[in-house]
Design a protein around this motif. Structure first.
Motif, mmCIF file in Angstrom:
data_model
loop_
_atom_site.group_PDB
_atom_site.id
_atom_site.type_symbol
_atom_site.label_atom_id
_atom_site.label_comp_id
_atom_site.label_asym_id
_atom_site.label_seq_id
_atom_site.Cartn_x
_atom_site.Cartn_y
_atom_site.Cartn_z
ATOM 1 N N ILE A 2 0.773 -1.365 0.126
ATOM 2 C CA ILE A 2 -0.002 0.096 -0.120
ATOM 3 C C ILE A 2 0.849 1.191 -0.146
ATOM 4 O O ILE A 2 0.601 2.223 -0.682
ATOM 5 N N THR A 3 2.049 1.239 0.779
ATOM 6 C CA THR A 3 2.895 2.511 0.827
ATOM 7 C C THR A 3 4.055 2.190 -0.060
ATOM 8 O O THR A 3 4.902 3.125 -0.217
ATOM 9 N N ASN A 4 4.023 1.675 -1.154
ATOM 10 C CA ASN A 4 5.175 1.415 -2.063
ATOM 11 C C ASN A 4 6.547 1.291 -1.270
ATOM 12 O O ASN A 4 7.402 1.938 -1.819
ATOM 13 N N TYR A 5 6.523 0.560 -0.320
ATOM 14 C CA TYR A 5 7.778 0.490 0.588
ATOM 15 C C TYR A 5 8.984 0.190 -0.215
ATOM 16 O O TYR A 5 10.189 0.905 -0.109
ATOM 17 N N GLU A 6 9.116 -0.877 -0.985
ATOM 18 C CA GLU A 6 10.098 -1.415 -1.560
ATOM 19 C C GLU A 6 10.560 -0.503 -2.509
ATOM 20 O O GLU A 6 11.929 -0.246 -2.659
ATOM 21 N N ILE A 7 9.647 0.245 -3.218
ATOM 22 C CA ILE A 7 10.245 1.383 -4.314
ATOM 23 C C ILE A 7 10.940 2.239 -3.572
ATOM 24 O O ILE A 7 12.006 2.802 -4.132
ATOM 25 N N ARG A 8 10.032 2.699 -2.528
ATOM 26 C CA ARG A 8 10.658 4.288 -2.088
ATOM 27 C C ARG A 8 12.216 3.777 -1.238
ATOM 28 O O ARG A 8 12.954 4.320 -1.119
ATOM 29 N N LYS A 9 12.174 2.364 -0.750
ATOM 30 C CA LYS A 9 13.645 2.155 -0.162
ATOM 31 C C LYS A 9 14.668 1.848 -1.073
ATOM 32 O O LYS A 9 15.759 2.218 -1.103
ATOM 33 N N GLN A 10 14.217 1.484 -2.339
ATOM 34 C CA GLN A 10 15.154 1.265 -3.205
ATOM 35 C C GLN A 10 15.476 2.474 -4.031
ATOM 36 O O GLN A 10 16.764 2.750 -4.371
ATOM 37 N N ASN A 11 14.739 3.627 -3.992
ATOM 38 C CA ASN A 11 14.947 4.926 -3.992
ATOM 39 C C ASN A 11 16.197 5.620 -3.458
ATOM 40 O O ASN A 11 16.999 6.283 -3.756
ATOM 41 N N LEU A 12 16.090 5.036 -2.082
ATOM 42 C CA LEU A 12 17.301 5.656 -1.345
ATOM 43 C C LEU A 12 18.337 4.889 -1.496
ATOM 44 O O LEU A 12 19.444 5.647 -1.682
ATOM 45 N N LEU A 13 18.575 3.692 -1.806
ATOM 46 C CA LEU A 13 19.695 3.139 -2.130
ATOM 47 C C LEU A 13 20.211 3.455 -3.299
ATOM 48 O O LEU A 13 21.552 3.651 -3.586
ATOM 49 N N ASP A 14 19.597 3.612 -4.250
ATOM 50 C CA ASP A 14 19.914 4.312 -5.610
ATOM 51 C C ASP A 14 20.345 5.708 -5.248
ATOM 52 O O ASP A 14 21.496 5.991 -6.279
ATOM 53 N N GLU A 15 19.945 6.575 -4.533
ATOM 54 C CA GLU A 15 20.271 7.784 -4.454
ATOM 55 C C GLU A 15 21.749 7.765 -3.811
ATOM 56 O O GLU A 15 22.691 8.752 -3.958
ATOM 57 N N ILE A 16 21.985 6.964 -2.888
ATOM 58 C CA ILE A 16 23.196 6.849 -2.501
ATOM 59 C C ILE A 16 24.251 6.407 -3.209
ATOM 60 O O ILE A 16 25.079 6.846 -2.987
ATOM 61 N N GLU A 17 23.954 5.455 -3.932
ATOM 62 C CA GLU A 17 24.784 4.799 -4.834
ATOM 63 C C GLU A 17 25.268 5.914 -6.110
ATOM 64 O O GLU A 17 26.480 6.096 -6.118
ATOM 65 N N GLU B 81 27.675 8.454 -4.375
ATOM 66 C CA GLU B 81 28.952 7.931 -4.122
ATOM 67 C C GLU B 81 29.821 7.724 -5.484
ATOM 68 O O GLU B 81 31.113 7.918 -5.359
ATOM 69 N N ASN B 82 29.108 7.971 -6.592
ATOM 70 C CA ASN B 82 29.849 7.894 -7.700
ATOM 71 C C ASN B 82 30.336 9.337 -8.189
ATOM 72 O O ASN B 82 30.497 9.578 -9.422
ATOM 73 N N LEU B 83 29.686 10.268 -7.551
ATOM 74 C CA LEU B 83 29.974 11.639 -7.949
ATOM 75 C C LEU B 83 30.996 12.373 -7.309
ATOM 76 O O LEU B 83 31.498 11.753 -6.364
ATOM 77 N N ASP B 84 31.857 13.411 -7.958
ATOM 78 C CA ASP B 84 32.759 14.092 -7.456
ATOM 79 C C ASP B 84 32.482 15.336 -6.809
ATOM 80 O O ASP B 84 32.363 16.409 -7.467
ATOM 81 N N ASP B 85 31.848 15.109 -5.845
ATOM 82 C CA ASP B 85 31.175 16.206 -4.798
ATOM 83 C C ASP B 85 32.035 16.372 -3.414
ATOM 84 O O ASP B 85 32.031 15.336 -2.744
ATOM 85 N N PRO B 86 32.314 17.396 -3.389
ATOM 86 C CA PRO B 86 33.144 17.425 -1.814
ATOM 87 C C PRO B 86 32.222 17.333 -0.715
ATOM 88 O O PRO B 86 32.652 17.193 0.285
ATOM 89 N N ASN B 87 31.064 17.530 -1.027
ATOM 90 C CA ASN B 87 30.167 17.472 0.310
ATOM 91 C C ASN B 87 29.337 16.235 0.283
ATOM 92 O O ASN B 87 28.340 16.060 1.014
ATOM 93 N N LYS B 88 29.888 15.269 -0.541
ATOM 94 C CA LYS B 88 29.027 13.858 -0.907
ATOM 95 C C LYS B 88 28.965 13.201 0.364
ATOM 96 O O LYS B 88 27.982 12.452 0.794
ATOM 97 N N GLU B 89 29.958 13.222 1.260
ATOM 98 C CA GLU B 89 30.179 12.394 2.630
ATOM 99 C C GLU B 89 29.033 12.724 3.341
ATOM 100 O O GLU B 89 28.453 11.991 4.010
ATOM 101 N N LYS C 136 26.225 14.254 2.597
ATOM 102 C CA LYS C 136 24.850 14.052 2.110
ATOM 103 C C LYS C 136 24.632 12.618 2.338
ATOM 104 O O LYS C 136 23.474 12.190 2.604
ATOM 105 N N ILE C 137 25.343 11.786 2.106
ATOM 106 C CA ILE C 137 25.372 10.242 2.385
ATOM 107 C C ILE C 137 25.140 10.156 3.683
ATOM 108 O O ILE C 137 24.115 9.126 4.068
ATOM 109 N N GLU C 138 25.985 10.459 4.594
ATOM 110 C CA GLU C 138 25.689 10.493 5.886
ATOM 111 C C GLU C 138 24.110 10.859 6.352
ATOM 112 O O GLU C 138 23.422 10.027 7.203
ATOM 113 N N ASN C 139 23.591 11.906 5.801
ATOM 114 C CA ASN C 139 22.144 12.294 6.035
ATOM 115 C C ASN C 139 21.368 11.190 5.498
ATOM 116 O O ASN C 139 20.507 10.900 6.091
#
Length: 381
Positions: free
Chosen positions: A192-207, A210-218, A220-223
């Motif tokens: 009902i809450t699309n939990y698996e999709i929303r959980k996967q969205n989080l994992l995808d965003e972290i990944e 991680e592949n970005l050349d961003d000085p603030n990424k650590e 952001k990932i921590e958050n």
């Protein structure tokens, strides 16, 4: 002298007969023996308290035992019929209504909150799903909620809820039926809450980060790792048509799928001021309709003072039903009053529970609405 005595006796007897004819005899069908006897005895006491407060000799109440059994209920009802009683308060339980259509000359004011498949001579007086959903509907309009879903357990009450949705004309975004078994329930809430999709969205965003050349990424990932999901559910409010531990299990499943009452409105059915909800701070705020709490507390104090015991909430309903009957008799000739007609006509009565709306042999309640937040209860309206 003998003639005078006979004449005076005749006059006295006539006065007695006239007085009896100008009284309303009300039957009371409750369990006075067996497992539920204590509840039945409390209801008897509540009707006595109502008569004291009304302070009128218009009404007399005659209790009879149901033993919480349909056959005993029928026998007691037939005894009422033989004695000329036309109106009965009770019985309490829905299954005790089974044979009451055989006593067609009596109108029964049952304590049940079920409204479907009742005998034609039975009026449900409990706080039914229609009354509760009417009140929830008012709250939804007040909060300008647009996408309300309703979660309905697969139970013997689900048809009542479905009927309440239809009769109240409440607008819901979607309706879901769920299995109360915890493992099955959690899986259904995940869907009902699309939990698996929303959980996967989080994992995808972290990944992705991680592949970005961003000085603030650590940072952001921590958050992000403090979160459980990314993405919104498709509703702004949820009505959970459940009670007690089953209600808490549904809320736990919603919390597990990262749906919080802090950003989605959690609404449930009448919880009769269950104090355990005050302790469940993770489930707050949560909203529900119920009877007037102050009136309930005042009644409880009055009952305790009179009988030195705390009443069940059905005692308050029985107290109000005596008041309702008295109200209906005020402008009627007691020798001619037709209770079947009285309950068919549109009318309203203000009792301790709240306002009773009467029409077409049906009773609905205008309820109050409450919010549980930060361990305390607040009246919304």
């Amino acid at each position: 002298m003998k003639i005078i005595f006979i004449f005076l006796f005749f006059i006295f007897s006539c006065k007695q007969i006239f007085a009896e004819e100008n009284k309303i005899k009300i039957g009371l069908l409750v369990p006075l023996s067996g497992d539920n006897a204590e509840l039945g005895k409390q209801i008897v006491k509540a009707t006595r308290l109502a008569l004291i407060d009304i302070n009128s000799d218009k009404i007399e109440i005659y209790p009879k035992d149901t033993k919480s059994d349909p056959n005993t209920t029928l026998r007691s009802a037939l005894e009422f019929s033989k004695s000329g009683i036309q109106l009965v308060i009770g019985p309490i339980y829905y299954n005790n209504l089974e044979y009451l259509n055989e006593v067609k000359d009596i109108t029964f004011l049952s304590f049940t909150n079920k409204t479907l498949d009742l005998p034609n001579n039975v009026i449900s007086t409990g706080v039914n799903s229609i009354s509760q959903l009417n009140t929830i509907k008012k709250f939804i309009k007040l909060k300008e909620l647009k996408k309300t879903i309703i979660l309905i357990p697969n139970s013997n009450y689900d048809l009542e809820i479905k009927n309440g949705i239809k009769k109240s004309k409440i607008k819901t975004f979607k309706q879901y039926y769920y299995d109360s078994t915890p493992t099955k329930l959690t899986k259904q809430i995940e869907e009902i809450t699309n939990y698996e999709i929303r959980k996967q969205n989080l994992l995808d965003e972290i990944e992705r980060l991680e592949n970005l050349d961003d000085p603030n990424k650590e940072k952001k990932i921590e958050n992000l790792k403090k979160k459980y999901t990314i993405g919104q559910v498709k509703f702004d409010s949820v009505i959970i048509a459940d009670f007690n531990e089953s209600l808490k299990t549904v809320i736990t499943s919603l919390l597990y799928t990262d749906v919080s009452p802090k950003n989605k409105n959690f609404i449930t059915f009448n919880q009769w001021f269950d104090n355990s909800l005050l302790e469940e701070t993770a489930s707050q705020p949560i909203y529900y309709p119920s009877i007037n709490k102050k009136n309930l507390e005042d009644f409880n104090k009055k009952f305790f003072k009179q009988f030195n015991q705390s009443p069940n909430h059905l005692s308050l309903l029985s107290y109000d039903l005596v008041g309702l009957i008295y109200y209906l008799t005020l402008n009627n000739d007691l020798t001619k009053i037709n209770f079947n007609k009285a309950f068919n006509e549109k009318n309203s009565f203000k009792g301790k529970i709240g306002i009773f709306d009467i029409e077409n042999n049906k009773i609905n309640h205008r309820l109050n609405f409450y919010k549980v937040e930060n361990g305390s209860l607040k009246e919304i309206f």
